[in-house]
Design a protein around this motif. Sequence first.
Motif, PDB file in Angstrom:
ATOM      1  N   GLU A   1     -13.129 -29.764  14.782  1.00 56.72           N
ATOM      2  CA  GLU A   1     -11.680 -29.553  14.753  1.00 56.72           C
ATOM      3  C   GLU A   1     -10.944 -30.811  15.204  1.00 56.72           C
ATOM      4  O   GLU A   1      -9.964 -31.233  14.581  1.00 56.72           O
ATOM      5  CB  GLU A   1     -11.300 -28.380  15.659  1.00 56.72           C
ATOM      6  CG  GLU A   1      -9.810 -28.123  15.706  1.00 56.72           C
ATOM      7  CD  GLU A   1      -9.408 -27.069  16.728  1.00 56.72           C
ATOM      8  OE1 GLU A   1      -8.190 -26.915  16.929  1.00 56.72           O
ATOM      9  OE2 GLU A   1     -10.287 -26.409  17.324  1.00 56.72           O
ATOM     10  N   LEU A   2     -11.416 -31.410  16.281  1.00 58.79           N
ATOM     11  CA  LEU A   2     -10.778 -32.616  16.808  1.00 58.79           C
ATOM     12  C   LEU A   2     -10.762 -33.735  15.766  1.00 58.79           C
ATOM     13  O   LEU A   2      -9.708 -34.313  15.473  1.00 58.79           O
ATOM     14  CB  LEU A   2     -11.506 -33.063  18.078  1.00 58.79           C
ATOM     15  CG  LEU A   2     -10.898 -34.207  18.867  1.00 58.79           C
ATOM     16  CD1 LEU A   2     -11.298 -34.112  20.324  1.00 58.79           C
ATOM     17  CD2 LEU A   2     -11.307 -35.556  18.326  1.00 58.79           C
ATOM     18  N   VAL A   3     -11.922 -34.050  15.196  1.00 65.93           N
ATOM     19  CA  VAL A   3     -11.977 -35.186  14.259  1.00 65.93           C
ATOM     20  C   VAL A   3     -11.233 -34.881  12.961  1.00 65.93           C
ATOM     21  O   VAL A   3     -10.602 -35.776  12.387  1.00 65.93           O
ATOM     22  CB  VAL A   3     -13.424 -35.660  13.987  1.00 65.93           C
ATOM     23  CG1 VAL A   3     -14.072 -36.185  15.257  1.00 65.93           C
ATOM     24  CG2 VAL A   3     -14.285 -34.581  13.370  1.00 65.93           C
ATOM     25  N   ASP A   4     -11.255 -33.631  12.519  1.00 66.45           N
ATOM     26  CA  ASP A   4     -10.516 -33.290  11.305  1.00 66.45           C
ATOM     27  C   ASP A   4      -9.009 -33.396  11.523  1.00 66.45           C
ATOM     28  O   ASP A   4      -8.273 -33.861  10.649  1.00 66.45           O
ATOM     29  CB  ASP A   4     -10.891 -31.895  10.811  1.00 66.45           C
ATOM     30  CG  ASP A   4     -12.272 -31.846  10.169  1.00 66.45           C
ATOM     31  OD1 ASP A   4     -12.818 -32.922   9.838  1.00 66.45           O
ATOM     32  OD2 ASP A   4     -12.804 -30.733   9.999  1.00 66.45           O
ATOM     33  N   ARG A   5      -8.537 -32.991  12.692  1.00 64.94           N
ATOM     34  CA  ARG A   5      -7.105 -33.099  12.979  1.00 64.94           C
ATOM     35  C   ARG A   5      -6.676 -34.559  13.122  1.00 64.94           C
ATOM     36  O   ARG A   5      -5.584 -34.932  12.688  1.00 64.94           O
ATOM     37  CB  ARG A   5      -6.748 -32.279  14.207  1.00 64.94           C
ATOM     38  CG  ARG A   5      -6.808 -30.782  13.883  1.00 64.94           C
ATOM     39  CD  ARG A   5      -6.372 -29.914  15.009  1.00 64.94           C
ATOM     40  NE  ARG A   5      -4.942 -30.056  15.281  1.00 64.94           N
ATOM     41  CZ  ARG A   5      -4.339 -29.437  16.285  1.00 64.94           C
ATOM     42  NH1 ARG A   5      -5.017 -28.637  17.095  1.00 64.94           N
ATOM     43  NH2 ARG A   5      -3.045 -29.605  16.488  1.00 64.94           N
ATOM     44  N   VAL A   6      -7.515 -35.382  13.726  1.00 69.30           N
ATOM     45  CA  VAL A   6      -7.215 -36.824  13.800  1.00 69.30           C
ATOM     46  C   VAL A   6      -7.164 -37.398  12.388  1.00 69.30           C
ATOM     47  O   VAL A   6      -6.247 -38.150  12.047  1.00 69.30           O
ATOM     48  CB  VAL A   6      -8.234 -37.575  14.688  1.00 69.30           C
ATOM     49  CG1 VAL A   6      -8.082 -39.091  14.545  1.00 69.30           C
ATOM     50  CG2 VAL A   6      -8.088 -37.160  16.149  1.00 69.30           C
ATOM     51  N   LEU A   7      -8.120 -37.019  11.547  1.00 72.94           N
ATOM     52  CA  LEU A   7      -8.134 -37.475  10.156  1.00 72.94           C
ATOM     53  C   LEU A   7      -6.836 -37.098   9.447  1.00 72.94           C
ATOM     54  O   LEU A   7      -6.229 -37.931   8.769  1.00 72.94           O
ATOM     55  CB  LEU A   7      -9.335 -36.888   9.412  1.00 72.94           C
ATOM     56  CG  LEU A   7      -9.404 -37.164   7.907  1.00 72.94           C
ATOM     57  CD1 LEU A   7      -9.642 -38.638   7.638  1.00 72.94           C
ATOM     58  CD2 LEU A   7     -10.494 -36.319   7.263  1.00 72.94           C
ATOM     59  N   GLU A   8      -6.412 -35.848   9.609  1.00 69.45           N
ATOM     60  CA  GLU A   8      -5.164 -35.401   8.974  1.00 69.45           C
ATOM     61  C   GLU A   8      -3.979 -36.252   9.410  1.00 69.45           C
ATOM     62  O   GLU A   8      -3.145 -36.638   8.584  1.00 69.45           O
ATOM     63  CB  GLU A   8      -4.884 -33.931   9.330  1.00 69.45           C
ATOM     64  CG  GLU A   8      -5.805 -32.942   8.658  1.00 69.45           C
ATOM     65  CD  GLU A   8      -5.646 -31.535   9.216  1.00 69.45           C
ATOM     66  OE1 GLU A   8      -4.707 -31.282  10.025  1.00 69.45           O
ATOM     67  OE2 GLU A   8      -6.474 -30.674   8.869  1.00 69.45           O
ATOM     68  N   ARG A   9      -3.896 -36.545  10.694  1.00 71.85           N
ATOM     69  CA  ARG A   9      -2.787 -37.357  11.209  1.00 71.85           C
ATOM     70  C   ARG A   9      -2.822 -38.769  10.623  1.00 71.85           C
ATOM     71  O   ARG A   9      -1.786 -39.319  10.267  1.00 71.85           O
ATOM     72  CB  ARG A   9      -2.839 -37.448  12.728  1.00 71.85           C
ATOM     73  CG  ARG A   9      -2.401 -36.199  13.400  1.00 71.85           C
ATOM     74  CD  ARG A   9      -0.885 -35.955  13.144  1.00 71.85           C
ATOM     75  NE  ARG A   9      -0.494 -34.707  13.709  1.00 71.85           N
ATOM     76  CZ  ARG A   9      -0.083 -34.554  14.949  1.00 71.85           C
ATOM     77  NH1 ARG A   9       0.019 -35.598  15.730  1.00 71.85           N
ATOM     78  NH2 ARG A   9       0.218 -33.364  15.393  1.00 71.85           N
ATOM     79  N   PHE A  10      -4.004 -39.352  10.567  1.00 74.38           N
ATOM     80  CA  PHE A  10      -4.118 -40.713  10.044  1.00 74.38           C
ATOM     81  C   PHE A  10      -3.810 -40.741   8.547  1.00 74.38           C
ATOM     82  O   PHE A  10      -3.215 -41.687   8.049  1.00 74.38           O
ATOM     83  CB  PHE A  10      -5.488 -41.301  10.364  1.00 74.38           C
ATOM     84  CG  PHE A  10      -5.563 -41.894  11.748  1.00 74.38           C
ATOM     85  CD1 PHE A  10      -5.688 -43.252  11.921  1.00 74.38           C
ATOM     86  CD2 PHE A  10      -5.505 -41.083  12.875  1.00 74.38           C
ATOM     87  CE1 PHE A  10      -5.747 -43.809  13.194  1.00 74.38           C
ATOM     88  CE2 PHE A  10      -5.557 -41.622  14.145  1.00 74.38           C
ATOM     89  CZ  PHE A  10      -5.675 -42.992  14.313  1.00 74.38           C
ATOM     90  N   GLN A  11      -4.209 -39.697   7.815  1.00 70.01           N
ATOM     91  CA  GLN A  11      -3.870 -39.612   6.392  1.00 70.01           C
ATOM     92  C   GLN A  11      -2.367 -39.464   6.209  1.00 70.01           C
ATOM     93  O   GLN A  11      -1.768 -40.132   5.366  1.00 70.01           O
ATOM     94  CB  GLN A  11      -4.605 -38.432   5.736  1.00 70.01           C
ATOM     95  CG  GLN A  11      -6.079 -38.660   5.576  1.00 70.01           C
ATOM     96  CD  GLN A  11      -6.845 -37.421   5.131  1.00 70.01           C
ATOM     97  OE1 GLN A  11      -6.407 -36.289   5.326  1.00 70.01           O
ATOM     98  NE2 GLN A  11      -8.010 -37.635   4.543  1.00 70.01           N
ATOM     99  N   ALA A  12      -1.730 -38.600   7.008  1.00 71.97           N
ATOM    100  CA  ALA A  12      -0.284 -38.374   6.896  1.00 71.97           C
ATOM    101  C   ALA A  12       0.504 -39.647   7.218  1.00 71.97           C
ATOM    102  O   ALA A  12       1.569 -39.887   6.646  1.00 71.97           O
ATOM    103  CB  ALA A  12       0.143 -37.233   7.828  1.00 71.97           C
ATOM    104  N   SER A  13      -0.033 -40.481   8.099  1.00 75.70           N
ATOM    105  CA  SER A  13       0.662 -41.719   8.482  1.00 75.70           C
ATOM    106  C   SER A  13       0.493 -42.818   7.443  1.00 75.70           C
ATOM    107  O   SER A  13       1.187 -43.828   7.501  1.00 75.70           O
ATOM    108  CB  SER A  13       0.127 -42.229   9.822  1.00 75.70           C
ATOM    109  OG  SER A  13      -1.153 -42.831   9.639  1.00 75.70           O
ATOM    110  N   GLY A  14      -0.463 -42.645   6.512  1.00 72.73           N
ATOM    111  CA  GLY A  14      -0.732 -43.674   5.517  1.00 72.73           C
ATOM    112  C   GLY A  14      -1.766 -44.694   5.955  1.00 72.73           C
ATOM    113  O   GLY A  14      -2.070 -45.625   5.210  1.00 72.73           O
ATOM    114  N   LEU A  15      -2.327 -44.532   7.152  1.00 68.60           N
ATOM    115  CA  LEU A  15      -3.339 -45.475   7.633  1.00 68.60           C
ATOM    116  C   LEU A  15      -4.699 -45.251   6.971  1.00 68.60           C
ATOM    117  O   LEU A  15      -5.533 -46.143   6.957  1.00 68.60           O
ATOM    118  CB  LEU A  15      -3.482 -45.392   9.147  1.00 68.60           C
ATOM    119  CG  LEU A  15      -2.335 -46.033   9.933  1.00 68.60           C
ATOM    120  CD1 LEU A  15      -2.378 -45.602  11.385  1.00 68.60           C
ATOM    121  CD2 LEU A  15      -2.400 -47.548   9.811  1.00 68.60           C
ATOM    122  N   ILE A  16      -4.911 -44.044   6.432  1.00 59.61           N
ATOM    123  CA  ILE A  16      -6.147 -43.728   5.709  1.00 59.61           C
ATOM    124  C   ILE A  16      -5.748 -43.111   4.371  1.00 59.61           C
ATOM    125  O   ILE A  16      -4.888 -42.238   4.328  1.00 59.61           O
ATOM    126  CB  ILE A  16      -7.023 -42.712   6.474  1.00 59.61           C
ATOM    127  CG1 ILE A  16      -7.526 -43.291   7.786  1.00 59.61           C
ATOM    128  CG2 ILE A  16      -8.202 -42.257   5.625  1.00 59.61           C
ATOM    129  CD1 ILE A  16      -8.369 -42.313   8.598  1.00 59.61           C
TER     130      ILE A  16
END
Length: 174
Positions: free
Chosen positions: A69-84
């Motif tokens: 859950e932790l890593v998936d939520r971090v991934l979502e945030r980074f995707q939403a920011s455009g960094l990934i």
Amino acid sequence: MLVLLSEQEVQQTCELLQRCKEEFINDITGGRPLEVEMTGIEYMNDDPGAVDVLYAKVHMKDGSNRLQELVDRVLERFQASGLIVKEWNSVKLHATVMNTLFRKDPNAEGRYNLYTADGKYIFKERESFDGRNILKLFENFHFGSLRLNSIHISQRFTVDSFGNYAFCGQIDFS
């Protein structure tokens, strides 16, 4: 995997990770290290007879899904920011055991050199291996347990004095 092309992007990444800590990481971890174990082995393609990456499976010791859950939520945030750039919906938790990308022995069995029709030399960089016996032998192997207490933003191809990837930012769980 992030491609950070400037110090400003590195700083932006560190700030975003800090916001993640404040907004949800502290709640998931309870401000304590996460106890994980590495048990069992898998491969990252469809054919166990032609393996490029072999890895140990990573699980929470308490059987919960908190790390995923932790890593998936971090991934979502980074995707939403455009960094990934979005490629996957979740992170595959793993510890790489073998990766043929780093195999550099030009004399290894199955390795060969190629020449194109116009005479250009090509060295075949990656050679898969038959992993079926390894998969059977280590199917339930316990590689060990550890306590995760931080997230690092690591810099590939740069190592510290211990041989680990050098890091340019981190947050701690406790």
